[in-house]
Design a protein around this motif. Structure first.
Motif, mmCIF file in Angstrom:
data_model
loop_
_atom_site.group_PDB
_atom_site.id
_atom_site.type_symbol
_atom_site.label_atom_id
_atom_site.label_comp_id
_atom_site.label_asym_id
_atom_site.label_seq_id
_atom_site.Cartn_x
_atom_site.Cartn_y
_atom_site.Cartn_z
ATOM 1 N N PRO B 121 45.289 40.483 49.152
ATOM 2 C CA PRO B 121 43.922 40.813 48.735
ATOM 3 C C PRO B 121 43.024 41.153 49.925
ATOM 4 O O PRO B 121 42.192 42.049 49.834
ATOM 5 C CB PRO B 121 43.439 39.539 48.046
ATOM 6 C CG PRO B 121 44.667 38.807 47.652
ATOM 7 C CD PRO B 121 45.729 39.185 48.613
ATOM 8 N N VAL B 122 43.270 40.479 51.031
ATOM 9 C CA VAL B 122 42.382 40.707 52.176
ATOM 10 C C VAL B 122 42.480 42.158 52.655
ATOM 11 O O VAL B 122 41.542 42.691 53.239
ATOM 12 C CB VAL B 122 42.719 39.694 53.308
ATOM 13 C CG1 VAL B 122 44.052 40.042 53.972
ATOM 14 C CG2 VAL B 122 41.598 39.588 54.313
ATOM 15 N N PRO B 127 36.927 47.613 51.373
ATOM 16 C CA PRO B 127 36.483 48.617 50.384
ATOM 17 C C PRO B 127 35.849 47.988 49.151
ATOM 18 O O PRO B 127 34.817 48.480 48.671
ATOM 19 C CB PRO B 127 37.774 49.358 50.026
ATOM 20 C CG PRO B 127 38.887 48.610 50.632
ATOM 21 C CD PRO B 127 38.339 47.780 51.733
ATOM 22 N N ILE B 128 36.432 46.902 48.666
ATOM 23 C CA ILE B 128 35.875 46.324 47.440
ATOM 24 C C ILE B 128 34.495 45.713 47.717
ATOM 25 O O ILE B 128 33.561 45.859 46.915
ATOM 26 C CB ILE B 128 36.857 45.300 46.841
ATOM 27 C CG1 ILE B 128 38.048 46.063 46.253
ATOM 28 C CG2 ILE B 128 36.185 44.439 45.771
ATOM 29 C CD1 ILE B 128 39.037 45.257 45.507
ATOM 30 N N GLN B 133 28.787 46.210 47.043
ATOM 31 C CA GLN B 133 27.471 46.260 47.688
ATOM 32 C C GLN B 133 26.696 47.489 47.238
ATOM 33 O O GLN B 133 25.537 47.399 46.837
ATOM 34 C CB GLN B 133 27.670 46.288 49.201
ATOM 35 C CG GLN B 133 26.379 46.068 49.978
ATOM 36 C CD GLN B 133 26.645 46.145 51.474
ATOM 37 O OE1 GLN B 133 27.450 46.979 51.921
ATOM 38 N NE2 GLN B 133 25.998 45.283 52.235
ATOM 39 N N SER B 134 27.367 48.645 47.260
ATOM 40 C CA SER B 134 26.644 49.871 46.907
ATOM 41 C C SER B 134 26.274 49.903 45.427
ATOM 42 O O SER B 134 25.318 50.553 45.039
ATOM 43 C CB SER B 134 27.465 51.102 47.293
ATOM 44 O OG SER B 134 28.685 51.069 46.598
ATOM 45 N N LEU B 135 27.034 49.175 44.601
ATOM 46 C CA LEU B 135 26.694 49.140 43.163
ATOM 47 C C LEU B 135 25.739 47.994 42.837
ATOM 48 O O LEU B 135 25.380 47.780 41.688
ATOM 49 C CB LEU B 135 27.969 48.991 42.325
ATOM 50 C CG LEU B 135 28.941 50.165 42.315
ATOM 51 C CD1 LEU B 135 30.199 49.809 41.551
ATOM 52 C CD2 LEU B 135 28.292 51.413 41.724
ATOM 53 N N LEU B 144 33.112 39.834 39.548
ATOM 54 C CA LEU B 144 34.266 38.944 39.465
ATOM 55 C C LEU B 144 35.065 39.190 38.186
ATOM 56 O O LEU B 144 36.294 39.183 38.205
ATOM 57 C CB LEU B 144 33.825 37.478 39.521
ATOM 58 C CG LEU B 144 33.434 36.949 40.905
ATOM 59 C CD1 LEU B 144 33.304 35.432 40.869
ATOM 60 C CD2 LEU B 144 34.438 37.342 41.970
ATOM 61 N N ILE B 145 34.351 39.427 37.084
ATOM 62 C CA ILE B 145 35.059 39.671 35.813
ATOM 63 C C ILE B 145 35.959 40.895 35.947
ATOM 64 O O ILE B 145 37.139 40.867 35.598
ATOM 65 C CB ILE B 145 34.046 39.853 34.653
ATOM 66 C CG1 ILE B 145 33.426 38.502 34.299
ATOM 67 C CG2 ILE B 145 34.717 40.478 33.435
ATOM 68 C CD1 ILE B 145 32.272 38.563 33.326
ATOM 69 N N VAL B 146 35.386 41.980 36.512
ATOM 70 C CA VAL B 146 36.175 43.211 36.644
ATOM 71 C C VAL B 146 37.367 42.973 37.570
ATOM 72 O O VAL B 146 38.506 43.345 37.255
ATOM 73 C CB VAL B 146 35.285 44.366 37.179
ATOM 74 C CG1 VAL B 146 36.134 45.577 37.531
ATOM 75 C CG2 VAL B 146 34.234 44.730 36.140
ATOM 76 N N ILE B 147 37.119 42.317 38.699
ATOM 77 C CA ILE B 147 38.209 42.107 39.666
ATOM 78 C C ILE B 147 39.282 41.186 39.081
ATOM 79 O O ILE B 147 40.478 41.473 39.175
ATOM 80 C CB ILE B 147 37.647 41.542 40.985
ATOM 81 C CG1 ILE B 147 36.884 42.647 41.695
ATOM 82 C CG2 ILE B 147 38.770 41.009 41.877
ATOM 83 C CD1 ILE B 147 36.078 42.184 42.868
ATOM 84 N N TYR B 148 38.881 40.106 38.436
ATOM 85 C CA TYR B 148 39.870 39.181 37.855
ATOM 86 C C TYR B 148 40.695 39.881 36.768
ATOM 87 O O TYR B 148 41.896 39.689 36.660
ATOM 88 C CB TYR B 148 39.189 37.947 37.245
ATOM 89 C CG TYR B 148 38.654 36.971 38.262
ATOM 90 C CD1 TYR B 148 38.734 37.236 39.625
ATOM 91 C CD2 TYR B 148 38.065 35.771 37.866
ATOM 92 C CE1 TYR B 148 38.235 36.348 40.553
ATOM 93 C CE2 TYR B 148 37.571 34.871 38.786
ATOM 94 C CZ TYR B 148 37.649 35.165 40.134
ATOM 95 O OH TYR B 148 37.161 34.286 41.046
#
Lengths: 367, 277
Positions: B121-122, B127-128, B133-135, B144-148
């Protein structure tokens, strides 16, 4: 009404042709059986009719309407699967009513139809049970019931008896024949078991390698096989084949000289057969007789005998090493190695040309 | 010489004892964490370690004073549940099409999906982080919901695919002939049959989301921080306070442990679904 017309139907998987151009008519109320060895395409053909597989080319028409590309649900066909395919999480009652529930049929009508099917198949005491609490035979009856409640135009059966034990298979076979009479329905039935084909069918379709070998009534196929494949496939034990050469032939008789030494004249209209061309003679096991030495056409050496009680199947070898099976009385069993003399009536013989096609109809039947 | 009966008994005693020993070994760290959470800091550091001590609730009271446990727990619950539901929503149709309409590319697609789990993940942190940040999604539950959802998707699709593969396709074809649409076929036939497998998959996804720490520590600070972030906040800044750390860890683990305990029957049934069919 349920008239099914299949025209030049083809199906391939990944470039391999499975069904290679089939034409077939199934008439209203007919019991049609597709029979053939494993991999001959009989189940694929049934699945194409059901709409579970996409057709590569050709057409399927039901009552004049093209159903080739129609969704399975819209075809008004019901199918009974080899594995029963019952919904394991539903009770027998729910299994029976599922299709009607989906179609939005009124509750009272659903109940009536389910009760009716349950009565025909003696499933009434089982309606509240889950499939896993039923025996194989009961599951099969539920699967048939699920088809009955829908009152389809055609019932499709995909080897429905192959998961049952021998005794239950015979019983269910009889029930199916009775059901066909009672419902007066059109049925298409796939099996590799020729006994099922012979006993159930009005019309048998013999398939091999994705093609139709012959279509006809069971007796027609048994007595007048169109080619070597059909002749060898139908009948237990299978027809015996003897290689030979054609001799003089005219419109009334045909001489045949067999490799094993025998020579005979067959009452066949084999006018087109050139003298010297290779032929195969076919004789069914029940048409051989064991006769005293010097009175028969064929001398053979006994190999293994299978005694069934009522009959004995003797496996014998000819001088040219061809294996034949003969059916004799149950109280007779030759010793292995014993020499036997066989006689057979030329009128019961079948003759096939080098391509395996039956050469001509027997005169007595043609007459 | 032992008789057959005696040797069978000996075998079962040996198997039983070693199973218990392995289970105890695995459970010991959790037991030790729970015990430590009821010790004073002095008892927690004692050498040799103390099994018998005067239990105290002071660590729990202190945690309750210092941080709002329920806000973290709510974030954990919300993020894990929504991510799991979303994951199922995507995975079920994907697994359905791969299990019942297999193409030449199905196996490769499945392997490719799984291979994404091999990436550390690191490696994609920068990029993530920058995207979030930009969003404007830093310290937000949505991130977190989207990433999980996405990180658990491969495993969830694989599991459901395996369960679906065990269901005879004839049953679905029968439903199709009975007039079911694709949605009815999935909703009224497939899902009820696979419910054991689906429940255990959901449970696993929930546990994975609940225990995830890397992204929650890097992408949240307070508003969206789940329990893993709360635990981390007790670790280093003020030196190691074992008793407090154990107490907060116990609080973080407790809900999922209890949930797992309640649903263990379902979990075992789901995990052994194929084997006992």
């Amino acid at each position: 009404m349920a008239d099914l017309k299949i025209r030049n139907l083809k199906k391939g998987f990944d470039g391999t042709a499975i069904i290679k151009g089939i034409d077939l008519d199934v008439r209203d109320r007919e019991f049609v059986v597709f029979v053939g060895p494993s991999g001959c395409g009989k189940s694929t053909l049934l699945r194409l009719i059901a709409g579970l597989e996409e057709v590569t080319s050709g057409t399927i028409e039901l009552d004049g309407k093209d159903i080739t590309d129609m969704a399975p649900a819209k075809r008004d066909l019901a199918m009974v699967f080899q594995t029963y395919a019952l919904y394991p999480h539903m009770t027998v009652g729910k299994n029976l009513s599922f299709a009607l529930d989906l179609a939005g049929v009124a509750k009272s009508e659903v109940k009536e139809k389910v009760q009716n099917a349950a009565r025909i198949l003696e499933l009434e005491p089982l309606l509240e049970r889950k499939p896993k609490q039923l025996s194989g035979g009961q599951r099969q009856r539920v699967a048939i019931g699920r088809a009955i409640v829908r009152n389809p135009k055609i019932f499709l059966f995909d080897e429905p008896l192959s998961n049952l034990d021998a005794a239950l298979r015979v019983q269910t076979r009889l029930e199916l024949a009775r059901l066909h009479q009672e419902l007066q329905a059109t049925m298409i039935y796939v099996t590799h078991d020729q006994v099922e084909a012979m006993t159930l069918a009005d019309k048998v379709v013999v398939l091999n390698g994705g093609r139709v070998e012959q279509v006809g009534s069971p007796m027609e196929l048994y007595h007048q096989p169109a080619n070597l494949f059909v002749a060898g496939f139908l009948g237990t034990p299978k027809m015996g084949f003897l290689r030979g050469q054609a001799g003089k032939a005219d419109g009334a008789a045909c001489e045949v000289k067999l490799e094993c030494g025998a020579q005979l004249s067959l009452p066949l209209a084999a006018g087109g057969l050139a003298a010297g061309s290779p032929v195969t003679l076919g004789v069914r096991p029940e048409h051989f007789n064991i006769v005293p030495a010097g009175q028969g056409q064929l001398r053979v050496i006994a190999d293994v005998s299978e005694r069934l009680g009522s009959d004995t199947y003797c496996h014998v070898r000819t001088a040219s090493k061809e294996m034949l099976t003969i059916r004799v009385r149950g109280d007779f069993a030759p010793r292995a190695g014993e020499t036997l003399e066989l006689a057979f009536d030329p009128a019961h013989c079948h003759l096939f040309d080098a391509d395996g096609q039956a050469i001509a109809k027997r005169l007595q039947q043609a007459a | 010489m032992l008789t057959l009966k005696q040797s069978r008994r000996l075998q079962s005693v040996l198997v039983g004892t070693s199973s218990w020993a392995i289970a105890a070994l695995i459970f010991f760290p959790i037991l030790w964490m729970i015990l430590t959470s009821f010790k004073t800091e002095i008892d927690a550091f004692a050498t040799p370690p103390q099994f018998f001590f005067m239990p105290t609730l002071e660590n729990y009271l202190l945690i309750n004073e210092r941080s709002d446990y329920f806000s973290f727990a709510w974030n954990s619950l919300l993020i894990s549940s929504v991510a799991t539901l979303l994951c199922m929503l995507i995975a079920v149709p994907a697994a359905y099409s791969m299990a019942f309409f297999e193409s030449r590319h199905t196996k490769r697609t499945l392997l490719w999906m799984l291979s994404t789990k091999m990436l550390p993940p690191v490696g994609v942190l920068m990029p993530i982080y920058l995207i979030c940040q930009s969003l404007g999604l830093l310290d937000s539950r949505i991130a977190l919901i989207v990433i999980y959802t996405l990180i658990n998707l491969p495993i969830v699709v694989w599991m459901i695919y395996t369960y679906f593969k065990d269901i005879p396709v004839d049953i679905l074809e029968a439903a199709r002939l009975d007039g079911a649409t694709t949605l009815q076929e999935i909703g009224r036939v497939l899902l009820p049959i696979a419910r054991g497998g689906l429940a255990s998959t959901m449970l696993l996804s929930l546990i994975l989301c609940w225990n995830e720490a890397f992204w929650s520590l890097n992408l949240t600070s307070s508003a969206a921080a789940p329990l893993t972030a709360l635990v981390a906040s007790y670790s280093s800044p003020e030196g190691l306070f074992w008793a407090k750390l154990s107490a907060v860890s116990t609080l973080a683990c407790a809900p999922i442990l209890i949930f797992g305990w309640i649903s263990q029957k379902q979990l075992v049934r789901g995990l052994s679904f194929g084997a006992v069919k």
